[in-house]
Design a protein around this motif. Structure first.
Motif, PDB file in Angstrom:
ATOM      1  N   THR A   1       0.848  -1.193   0.000  1.00  7.91           N
ATOM      2  CA  THR A   1       0.000   0.000   0.000  1.00  7.91           C
ATOM      3  C   THR A   1       0.882   1.241   0.000  1.00  7.91           C
ATOM      4  O   THR A   1       1.890   1.293   0.710  1.00  7.91           O
ATOM      5  N   ALA A   2       0.508   2.226  -0.798  1.00  6.14           N
ATOM      6  CA  ALA A   2       1.119   3.554  -0.748  1.00  6.14           C
ATOM      7  C   ALA A   2      -0.015   4.553  -0.559  1.00  6.14           C
ATOM      8  O   ALA A   2      -0.921   4.624  -1.378  1.00  6.14           O
ATOM      9  N   MET A   3       0.049   5.301   0.544  1.00  7.79           N
ATOM     10  CA  MET A   3      -0.994   6.277   0.834  1.00  7.79           C
ATOM     11  C   MET A   3      -0.327   7.631   1.135  1.00  7.79           C
ATOM     12  O   MET A   3      -0.298   8.082   2.292  1.00  7.79           O
ATOM     13  N   PRO A   4       0.226   8.288   0.093  1.00  7.57           N
ATOM     14  CA  PRO A   4       0.817   9.610   0.320  1.00  7.57           C
ATOM     15  C   PRO A   4      -0.269  10.643   0.585  1.00  7.57           C
ATOM     16  O   PRO A   4      -1.381  10.543   0.059  1.00  7.57           O
ATOM     17  N   ALA A   5       0.056  11.632   1.384  1.00  4.54           N
ATOM     18  CA  ALA A   5      -0.908  12.700   1.664  1.00  4.54           C
ATOM     19  C   ALA A   5      -1.136  13.528   0.407  1.00  4.54           C
ATOM     20  O   ALA A   5      -0.192  13.831  -0.323  1.00  4.54           O
ATOM     21  N   PRO A   6      -2.387  13.907   0.132  1.00  5.54           N
ATOM     22  CA  PRO A   6      -2.669  14.648  -1.104  1.00  5.54           C
ATOM     23  C   PRO A   6      -2.215  16.101  -1.070  1.00  5.54           C
ATOM     24  O   PRO A   6      -2.073  16.727  -2.117  1.00  5.54           O
ATOM     25  N   ASP A   7      -1.997  16.652   0.115  1.00  4.97           N
ATOM     26  CA  ASP A   7      -1.572  18.046   0.219  1.00  4.97           C
ATOM     27  C   ASP A   7      -0.825  18.224   1.536  1.00  4.97           C
ATOM     28  O   ASP A   7      -0.787  17.325   2.391  1.00  4.97           O
TER      29      ASP A   7
ATOM     30  N   ARG B   1      -1.563  13.631   9.086  1.00 10.00           N
ATOM     31  CA  ARG B   1      -1.485  12.169   9.021  1.00 10.00           C
ATOM     32  C   ARG B   1      -0.189  11.644   8.408  1.00 10.00           C
ATOM     33  O   ARG B   1       0.104  10.456   8.527  1.00 10.00           O
ATOM     34  N   GLY B   2       0.585  12.485   7.705  1.00 11.08           N
ATOM     35  CA  GLY B   2       1.822  12.027   7.103  1.00 11.08           C
ATOM     36  C   GLY B   2       1.614  11.201   5.848  1.00 11.08           C
ATOM     37  O   GLY B   2       0.496  11.030   5.358  1.00 11.08           O
ATOM     38  N   HIS B   3       2.701  10.682   5.322  1.00  6.01           N
ATOM     39  CA  HIS B   3       2.693   9.734   4.202  1.00  6.01           C
ATOM     40  C   HIS B   3       2.811   8.323   4.787  1.00  6.01           C
ATOM     41  O   HIS B   3       3.681   8.065   5.626  1.00  6.01           O
ATOM     42  N   LEU B   4       1.978   7.408   4.337  1.00 10.79           N
ATOM     43  CA  LEU B   4       1.981   6.039   4.851  1.00 10.79           C
ATOM     44  C   LEU B   4       2.305   5.054   3.728  1.00 10.79           C
ATOM     45  O   LEU B   4       1.678   5.086   2.665  1.00 10.79           O
ATOM     46  N   PHE B   5       3.282   4.182   3.968  1.00 12.60           N
ATOM     47  CA  PHE B   5       3.653   3.118   3.027  1.00 12.60           C
ATOM     48  C   PHE B   5       3.772   1.816   3.811  1.00 12.60           C
ATOM     49  O   PHE B   5       4.197   1.809   4.970  1.00 12.60           O
ATOM     50  N   MET B   6       3.431   0.697   3.168  1.00 15.84           N
ATOM     51  CA  MET B   6       3.552  -0.582   3.859  1.00 15.84           C
ATOM     52  C   MET B   6       3.626  -1.753   2.891  1.00 15.84           C
ATOM     53  O   MET B   6       3.181  -1.656   1.737  1.00 15.84           O
ATOM     54  N   VAL B   7       4.210  -2.848   3.374  1.00 15.94           N
ATOM     55  CA  VAL B   7       4.178  -4.131   2.670  1.00 15.94           C
ATOM     56  C   VAL B   7       3.746  -5.207   3.656  1.00 15.94           C
ATOM     57  O   VAL B   7       3.908  -5.056   4.875  1.00 15.94           O
ATOM     58  N   ALA B   8       3.187  -6.297   3.119  1.00 13.81           N
ATOM     59  CA  ALA B   8       2.765  -7.428   3.941  1.00 13.81           C
ATOM     60  C   ALA B   8       3.045  -8.708   3.164  1.00 13.81           C
ATOM     61  O   ALA B   8       2.796  -8.777   1.960  1.00 13.81           O
TER      62      ALA B   8
ATOM     63  N   SER C   1       5.080  -4.374   7.646  1.00 13.90           N
ATOM     64  CA  SER C   1       6.084  -3.333   7.866  1.00 13.90           C
ATOM     65  C   SER C   1       5.548  -2.032   7.291  1.00 13.90           C
ATOM     66  O   SER C   1       5.250  -1.951   6.098  1.00 13.90           O
ATOM     67  N   THR C   2       5.414  -1.028   8.159  1.00 17.49           N
ATOM     68  CA  THR C   2       4.836   0.246   7.745  1.00 17.49           C
ATOM     69  C   THR C   2       5.828   1.372   8.008  1.00 17.49           C
ATOM     70  O   THR C   2       6.606   1.335   8.967  1.00 17.49           O
ATOM     71  N   LEU C   3       5.765   2.385   7.155  1.00 18.65           N
ATOM     72  CA  LEU C   3       6.606   3.578   7.284  1.00 18.65           C
ATOM     73  C   LEU C   3       5.707   4.796   7.254  1.00 18.65           C
ATOM     74  O   LEU C   3       4.895   4.956   6.335  1.00 18.65           O
ATOM     75  N   LEU C   4       5.853   5.654   8.260  1.00 20.46           N
ATOM     76  CA  LEU C   4       5.136   6.922   8.331  1.00 20.46           C
ATOM     77  C   LEU C   4       6.147   8.065   8.225  1.00 20.46           C
ATOM     78  O   LEU C   4       7.108   8.104   9.002  1.00 20.46           O
TER      79      LEU C   4
END
Length: 307
Positions: free
Chosen positions: A32-38, A45-52, A118-121
């Motif tokens: 999942t990649a959930m970058p903040a739109p602005d 909320r920051g930028h959120l990335f993760m793998v599973a 594993s998630t990165l904020l």
């Protein structure tokens, strides 16, 4: 699946690739990649990335990793203004564990299923990691590659406690000691904040990459290439080494403010990285040709075509 993208104001560039590998029948990885739109959303909320990386017979592992990558971003995004984002991430991961466990208990074919997470904020306060299992988060700063996560595996646990230190190298490296789903409760590792500098590159990946590809090679590729090219080359190199497992990578490079919160010397310009890029490209090309020739000689034309 390749998905390169840039975030507002070009302060962050990211790319994601997931691949079935060369020996598996289905892909049990999710990302999942959930970058903040602005910028306003990023500050909250920051930028959120993760793998599973899912585990379980038949489709169980695939379902477990998908549940994690759907549940965690969805519940994290429901965080109310003013709420602690680190606590929200922890609660989202614990909630995903409960949901995966519930689904595993409800259906006989899914019992015992689990997944790494594993998630990165990337927040104004710095980089934070939420982690369960043996997928990894790395940070490339300059020419230094650092692993920000601890592998929840038998080998790493034995090394950490100094038990059987000599024999640990001979143990199977894919026995994990912690994952989402098999148990009703889970302990989540939370690391950070790590200061963020312009030029920092973060890698989130499953062990389908770190099994066949060494850290030194990962570092050289992240140092030399942009996120989209690096993600693709890392997956191709793992497949060239046999691709024994599914491979998923997320590469995120911080280009500058406001995401970069620590003042430091700017990263090396692309022109100074050119020779190393060429060396890596020629090395991969040479390995591909050797592998293709060997496969043709052995009568395996389809794998030779892939090489």
């Amino acid at each position: 699946m390749d998905r390169p993208a840039s975030t507002w104001n070009d302060s962050l560039e990211h790319a994601e690739v997931t691949d079935i590998g060369m020996r598996r029948q289905n892909n049990q990885d999710s990302l999942t990649a959930m970058p903040a739109p602005d910028e306003a959303s990023w500050r909250q909320r920051g930028h959120l990335f993760m793998v599973a990386d899912g585990m379980g017979a038949h489709a169980a592992g695939e379902l477990a990793s998908k549940l994690a990558c759907d549940f965690i971003p969805h519940n994290y995004s429901k965080m109310q203004p003013g709420h602690d984002p680190i606590l929200a991430l922890q609660q989202a991961i614990i909630g995903a564990n409960a949901e995966i466990h519930r689904r595993g208990q409800a259906e006989a074919g899914f019992q015992g299923m689990g997944t790494t997470c594993s998630t990165l904020l990337l927040l104004p306060e710095g980089a934070f990691v939420g982690h369960v299992g043996d997928s990894r988060v790395y940070r490339m700063r300059g020419d230094q590659l650092d692993q920000l996560t601890f592998d929840h595996s038998l080998v790493w646990e034995l090394r950490a406690t100094s038990q059987l230190a000599g024999a640990a190298d001979s143990l199977p490296k894919n026995i994990i000691t912690r994952s989402l789903g098999p148990n009703p409760h889970v302990q989540v590792d939370l690391e950070g904040p790590f200061p963020i500098r312009a030029g920092d590159t973060f890698l989130i990946c499953t062990d389908g990459l770190t099994g066949p590809v060494k850290d030194e090679e990962i570092g050289a590729i992240l140092y030399s290439l942009g996120p989209a090219e690096a993600a693709r080359v890392l997956v191709d190199l793992a497949n060239l080494r046999g691709g024994p497992d599914n491979i998923s990578v997320v590469v995120a490079r911080v280009n500058g403010a406001p995401v970069a919160t620590e003042i430091e010397a700017p990263p090396l310009p692309p022109a100074k990285r050119g020779p190393l890029v060429q060396i890596i490209a020629w090395a991969i090309a040479a390995l591909s040709l050797v592998a293709a020739g060997a496969l043709v000689f052995g009568g395996m034309l389809l794998p030779a075509g892939v090489a």
